[in-house]
Design an enzyme around this catalytic site. Structure first.
Site: not given
Length: 454
Positions: A49, A54, A57, A184, A188, A443, A448
């Site tokens: 990682c 991760c 990346k 993935y 990516e 908002h 939302e």
């Protein structure tokens, strides 16, 4: 600190092989409980990682986002007269950050009085570890946390290809890159290299990307990626890879026309790091994919040997490895730990745009519950509207009709992973669609939409 009683029968109470996310967490928590802990790492402290996964990346993903942001800036009144990307600057800055984090991980181990051996270690028995230096140490418990690595198929010329490990070391940005795989990691890096200006072709053996993710999300990503200019070759495979004298790679293909590329990146899965560790000799049972088989307490078939993280191939995610390491240390050296709950683990794909999901996909929910309801919101983010960008986001709630519980949330769009982390709490807590409806919208935000679907 607990009142854990050290044993004098061994050199250590815990010896961890592998200083990645799971191993570091387990060793420092065990030491915090009063155990004499040590960890061995043959490469760099921090694991996949931090060093080659991760973290670097995600930094590349951040860098890639500027390509579209700079283009969009004009519609927001900003004049950006010159736009030039320098791969070497980003690469070296990312490498420097990785080195900084590696140092922090080392400091964490030292501050918790965990002894660190920067060398390879192997299992020599139920309570024995042999270091590459030749030294042998004993431990009441041994934890295997060696992670996994990219799988490379046996193809003629495969030595000319790279994996996700080498992406961060590329000398120059490839003008044409072929990315092999549909998961993935492949998607990516396809987004990253496309934004950096490379021509990207994804080659996939099947006709589906992101298997296991919600159908609507992966279909939308495919549609957006094709619209941006990413090429796809489905139901295609490699015969061989040839490197020409000029450095160009010729890819002899099955199922599609041959391809030419400056780089070929294989992202076709990961395999547990168990080779040469002495596990089978010690009696540790392995699975069909080479994974270390463990029970809910992360214990292997040998009572004194445990394993956490990717090497067990349960869920290959860093936060899961960390939780496994924590649970192991608390259970074995603290006052008792809670087994890891693998239900409703959120996930994300840092593609362009990103995908995030938690709970059951629509198809999984139909299979489990029979009758379900789905609520969707298909919209353009406000920023994209003003920028003149037609890219649309898609949010989906999956609801069990009988209980009205929201059993899955899936989304694709800007900042989807950031939104999903909070929404995952609602799914984990078993909240109902009425709870979402009763929440006042914030908002104007994309988030939302989660409480406005009817």
């Amino acid at each position: 600190m607990s009142d854990y009683k050290n044993t004098t029968d061994f050199d250590y109470d815990l010896f961890v092989i592998g200083a990645g996310s799971g191993g570091v967490r387990a060793s420092r928590i065990a030491a915090g409980h009063g155990a004499r802990a040590a960890v061995a790492e043959e490469y760099r402290v921090g694991g996949t990682c931090v060093i080659r996964g991760c973290v670097p990346k995600k930094l590349l993903v951040y860098g890639a986002h500027f390509a579209e942001d700079l283009n969009d800036a004009a519609m927001f009144g900003w004049d950006v007269p010159v736009k030039r990307f320098d791969w070497a600057v980003l690469r070296d800055n990312v490498a420097a950050e990785v080195t900084r984090l590696e140092g922090l991980y080392g400091q964490t181990l030292a501050s918790h009085k965990v002894e660190t051996f920067l060398e390879r270690a192997t299992v020599a028995g139920p309570n024995t570890v042999r270091l590459a230096s030749g030294k042998t140490v004993t431990a009441a418990k041994i934890l295997i946390a060696t992670g996994a690595r990219p799988f490379m198929p046996e193809i003629e010329g495969i030595e000319h290809a790279i994996t996700s490990n080498e992406v961060f070391l590329l000398e120059s940005l490839p003008k044409r890159i072929v990315i092999v795989g549909g998961g993935y990691i492949a998607n990516e890096f396809a987004g990253v290299f496309h934004q950096f200006g490379s021509h990207v072709t994804i080659v996939n053996r099947s006709d589906t990307i992101l298997r296991g993710y919600d159908d609507s999300m992966r279909d939308r990503l495919l549609q957006i990626s094709i619209g941006k200019g990413v090429d796809f070759r489905f139901k295609a495979s490699f015969d061989r890879i040839e490197k020409r004298d000029d450095g160009m790679l010729h890819l002899a293909m099955n199922g599609c026309d041959d391809l030419q590329a400056d780089a070929v990146l294989f992202a076709v899965g990961r395999k547990p790091n168990i080779e040469g560790l002495g596990l089978e000799e010690a009696g540790v049972e392995l699975g069909e994919r080479g994974e270390v088989k463990v029970d809910q307490d992360s214990r292997t078939s040998v009572p004194t040997i445990f394993a956490v993280g990717d090497v067990t191939d349960r869920i290959q995610l860093t936060p899961v490895a960390i939780r496994e390491g924590q649970a192991f240390a608390d259970a074995q050296f603290g006052s008792g730990g809670t087994p890891v709950d693998y239900d409703c683990v959120p996930n994300a794909v840092f593609s362009h745009p990103p995908i995030a999901g938690v709970g059951l996909t629509e198809s999984q929910a139909r299979e489990k519950y029979g009758t379900i309801k789905t609520f969707t919101s298909d919209f353009r983010a406000m920023k994209n509207v003003l920028a003149g960008r037609n890219e649309r986001s898609l949010f989906k709630l999956v609801v069990d009709e009988a209980s009205e519980r929201v059993v899955g949330i899936h989304m694709i769009g800007p900042d989807a992973p950031e939104i999903l982390q909070a929404a995952a709490i609602a799914v984990k807590a078993g909240l109902k669609k009425a709870d979402f409806d009763a929440t006042v919208a914030l908002h104007p935000t994309m988030a939302e939409e989660l409480v406005l679907m009817r």
